[in-house]
Write a protein that holds these residues in place. Structure first.
Motif, mmCIF file in Angstrom:
data_model
loop_
_atom_site.group_PDB
_atom_site.id
_atom_site.type_symbol
_atom_site.label_atom_id
_atom_site.label_comp_id
_atom_site.label_asym_id
_atom_site.label_seq_id
_atom_site.Cartn_x
_atom_site.Cartn_y
_atom_site.Cartn_z
ATOM 1 N N GLU A 122 40.568 32.338 47.446
ATOM 2 C CA GLU A 122 40.059 32.295 46.076
ATOM 3 C C GLU A 122 39.656 33.694 45.615
ATOM 4 O O GLU A 122 39.959 34.093 44.486
ATOM 5 N N LEU A 123 38.980 34.421 46.488
ATOM 6 C CA LEU A 123 38.537 35.769 46.131
ATOM 7 C C LEU A 123 39.706 36.732 45.990
ATOM 8 O O LEU A 123 39.687 37.609 45.119
ATOM 9 N N VAL A 124 40.737 36.565 46.812
ATOM 10 C CA VAL A 124 41.925 37.410 46.665
ATOM 11 C C VAL A 124 42.590 37.136 45.320
ATOM 12 O O VAL A 124 43.048 38.063 44.643
ATOM 13 N N THR A 125 42.609 35.878 44.892
ATOM 14 C CA THR A 125 43.161 35.534 43.571
ATOM 15 C C THR A 125 42.325 36.181 42.459
ATOM 16 O O THR A 125 42.882 36.741 41.508
ATOM 17 N N VAL A 126 41.015 36.131 42.589
ATOM 18 C CA VAL A 126 40.133 36.780 41.606
ATOM 19 C C VAL A 126 40.413 38.284 41.579
ATOM 20 O O VAL A 126 40.520 38.893 40.499
ATOM 21 N N LEU A 127 40.547 38.887 42.746
ATOM 22 C CA LEU A 127 40.852 40.320 42.824
ATOM 23 C C LEU A 127 42.176 40.640 42.154
ATOM 24 O O LEU A 127 42.290 41.626 41.417
ATOM 25 N N ASP A 128 43.177 39.826 42.417
ATOM 26 C CA ASP A 128 44.501 40.049 41.837
ATOM 27 C C ASP A 128 44.438 40.003 40.314
ATOM 28 O O ASP A 128 44.979 40.879 39.634
ATOM 29 N N ARG A 129 43.748 39.010 39.782
ATOM 30 C CA ARG A 129 43.634 38.874 38.324
ATOM 31 C C ARG A 129 42.825 40.017 37.712
ATOM 32 O O ARG A 129 43.195 40.559 36.675
ATOM 33 N N ALA A 130 41.721 40.378 38.368
ATOM 34 C CA ALA A 130 40.886 41.458 37.842
ATOM 35 C C ALA A 130 41.629 42.790 37.899
ATOM 36 O O ALA A 130 41.554 43.586 36.952
ATOM 37 N N ALA A 131 42.350 43.036 38.981
ATOM 38 C CA ALA A 131 43.113 44.287 39.097
ATOM 39 C C ALA A 131 44.200 44.342 38.036
ATOM 40 O O ALA A 131 44.404 45.379 37.393
#
Length: 121
Positions: A42-51
């Motif tokens: 979930e956090l990797v997905t958040v990171l991907d979207r934020a980046a």
């Protein structure tokens, strides 16, 4: 040819210590590992979207959370990448994307290794 040892993905001694700290209770250790298995992607997905959106503060916060939980279960390779994302600001969009991509690439192997440990409990 480099003589340096490659960075381990998971430090099993950290999980063993966690297991000992909870009195060897396999259910509790398993719950912690399952929680990581759910939260880290979930956090990797958040990171991907934020980046992708260029939201450096969103990247920093999600990276902080991922670094923290990864350290708790001994996922040292994920912890190291997340720490770089958290602390190296300002960071170019290209470098941010590179690190998030590496997180996504490494996470399945880390989860598999943690899963093998959980099966041994």
């Amino acid at each position: 040819m480099s003589s340096a040892a490659p960075l381990r993905m998971v430090e099993l001694d950290v999980i063993r210590q966690l297991h000992a700290d909870v009195g060897g209770d396999a259910a509790i250790t398993g719950d912690v590992l399952r929680s990581y298995e759910q939260r880290a992607p979930e956090l990797v997905t958040v990171l991907d979207r934020a980046a992708a959106a260029g939201e450096s503060e969103g990247v920093r916060q999600a990276a902080h959370d991922l670094r923290s939980i990864s350290g708790f279960v001994g996922a040292v390779s994920i912890q190291a990448l997340a720490a770089e994302l958290e602390t190296q600001h300002p960071m170019s969009a290209e470098r941010m994307t590179e690190l998030v991509t590496r997180l996504g690439e490494q996470l399945p192997a880390v989860l598999a290794e943690l899963g093998r440990f959980a099966e041994e409990l």
